[in-house]
Design a protein around this motif. Structure first.
Motif, PDB file in Angstrom:
ATOM      1  N   HIS A  41       0.827  -1.207   0.000  1.00 51.03           N
ATOM      2  CA  HIS A  41       0.000   0.000   0.000  1.00 51.03           C
ATOM      3  C   HIS A  41       0.861   1.256   0.000  1.00 51.03           C
ATOM      4  CE1 HIS A  41      -4.286  -1.072   0.297  1.00 51.03           C
ATOM      5  NE2 HIS A  41      -3.848  -2.206   0.830  1.00 51.03           N
ATOM      6  N   GLN A  45     -10.838   4.750  -3.792  1.00 49.05           N
ATOM      7  CA  GLN A  45     -10.739   3.531  -2.998  1.00 49.05           C
ATOM      8  C   GLN A  45     -10.168   2.381  -3.831  1.00 49.05           C
ATOM      9  OE1 GLN A  45     -14.659   2.841  -1.453  1.00 49.05           O
ATOM     10  NE2 GLN A  45     -14.642   4.674  -0.180  1.00 49.05           N
ATOM     11  N   THR A  83      -8.618  -0.333  -1.230  1.00 47.36           N
ATOM     12  CA  THR A  83      -9.419  -0.373   0.000  1.00 47.36           C
ATOM     13  C   THR A  83     -10.852  -0.782  -0.308  1.00 47.36           C
ATOM     14  OG1 THR A  83      -9.884   2.003  -0.232  1.00 47.36           O
ATOM     15  CG2 THR A  83      -8.019   1.360   1.159  1.00 47.36           C
TER      16      THR A  83
END
Length: 337
Positions: free
Chosen positions: A230, A332, A337
């Protein structure tokens, strides 16, 4: 009375001296000298050999005593402050500090009480030592810092406390222990997040360990791998020619493999043995099934776009994705996510 001719006696004497098998005059003396020389030489060699054995024994005893002294010294020079910090005895530690024990007292290996407190994860002792002036960047003779010990203990509170008081999250030498690698090895996701939030490079490599992502894949810690990816860690950077995917496949870790594939791991890269990940997968295992399914079904356009957009944005700017004028659903998706 008959007279014996002198000539015949001389001839007889000369004959006897000339007979074969008899030594000429003076030979016996030379033979004794040669024999004495041999005995003398053998005696000297024997004495030299004995002297060498005595010297070797003395040297061995000296080295043994030195090693014993070193081994005992590394423990014998541990102060009561070290013991209190190691055992988490806060009251005893505060008492010793008030009595004048220096917070930065070191052992023969340069271990400080703060090293001991962090290694055992005693947060209260860590705080007390820092307040007493303990050096948060102290290093042992092996390059170990309190921050490294905090990561080894998996204590994110100790790590955060050290960072707040100026602990250097970067390794000062290429061959010194890396706090980030230790956190990934122990599977401490919170420690990894704390270090990365202070600017530690998620792609930092240690020569004999490889990248931090490789380390987390090697020890089957998907949570640490997720944090690193990430934050923009290179999904294909491992140790030498071996990629994180090779490490995950060797462990037959389905969760880890799926995560790496989602972030764009190249299934065609080969290790030092010229083998692709699918070729080292345990036969009939989950890893082999995942990779075979991935090979027959190419990535979707959405997946390719996400990987390329993240690469174009760059690792250092991924934290600004929320600030882009994009629909929240798209943001997102780009953030996984």
């Amino acid at each position: 009375m008959p007279v014996v001719p002198t000539g015949s006696a001389g001839a007889s004497s000369r004959k006897r001296s000339a007979e074969p098998g008899e030594n000429p005059p003076g030979h016996e003396r030379e033979a004794k000298k040669a024999c004495w020389g041999i005995l003398t030489s053998q005696g000297l060699q024997e004495r030299e050999r004995e002297r060498g054995q005595i010297m070797c024994s003395a040297l061995h005893m000296t080295v043994s005593k030195w090693l014993l002294f070193t081994a005992e010294g590394s423990w014998a020079d541990r102060s009561p402050l070290h013991e209190a910090a190691s055992q988490g005895r806060l009251l005893a530690l505060r008492t010793l500090l008030s009595q004048g024990y220096p917070a930065n007292i070191v052992t023969i290996d340069h271990v400080t009480p703060l090293h001991e407190a962090c290694l055992s994860g005693h947060v209260a002792c860590v705080r007390a030592l820092i307040n007493a002036g303990a050096n948060v960047n102290a290093t042992t003779i092996d390059g170990v810092t309190p921050l490294f010990n905090g990561c080894a203990a998996g204590s994110s509170v100790c790590v955060e406390l050290l960072l707040q008081h100026g602990a250097n999250p970067w390794t000062t030498h290429a061959h010194h222990p890396s706090a980030l690698h230790e956190a990934c090895k122990r599977g401490s996701r919170e420690c990894v997040e704390s270090l990365l939030s202070r600017g530690v490079d998620p792609d930092y490599e240690v020569p004999h360990l490889g990248s931090a992502l490789y380390m987390s894949c090697l020890h089957n810690h998907s949570g640490c791998s997720q944090v690193l990816l990430h934050r923009g860690a290179d999904v294909n950077r491992g140790r030498g020619e071996e990629t994180p995917l090779h490490a995950a496949v060797a462990s037959d870790n389905e969760e880890q493999i799926s995560l790496l594939l989602d972030f764009g791991a190249d299934v065609n890269l080969r290790d030092c043995n010229n083998l692709r990940p699918v070729e080292i997968a345990p036969p009939g295992g989950k890893a082999q099934q995942l990779l075979q399914a991935h090979n027959v079904s190419p990535r979707s356009l959405c997946e390719l776009c996400r990987i390329n957009i993240r690469n174009l944005i760059g690792r250092s700017r991924l934290k600004f994705l929320q600030q882009l004028p994009l629909p929240s659903l798209l943001t997102q998706y780009l953030e996984y996510t």
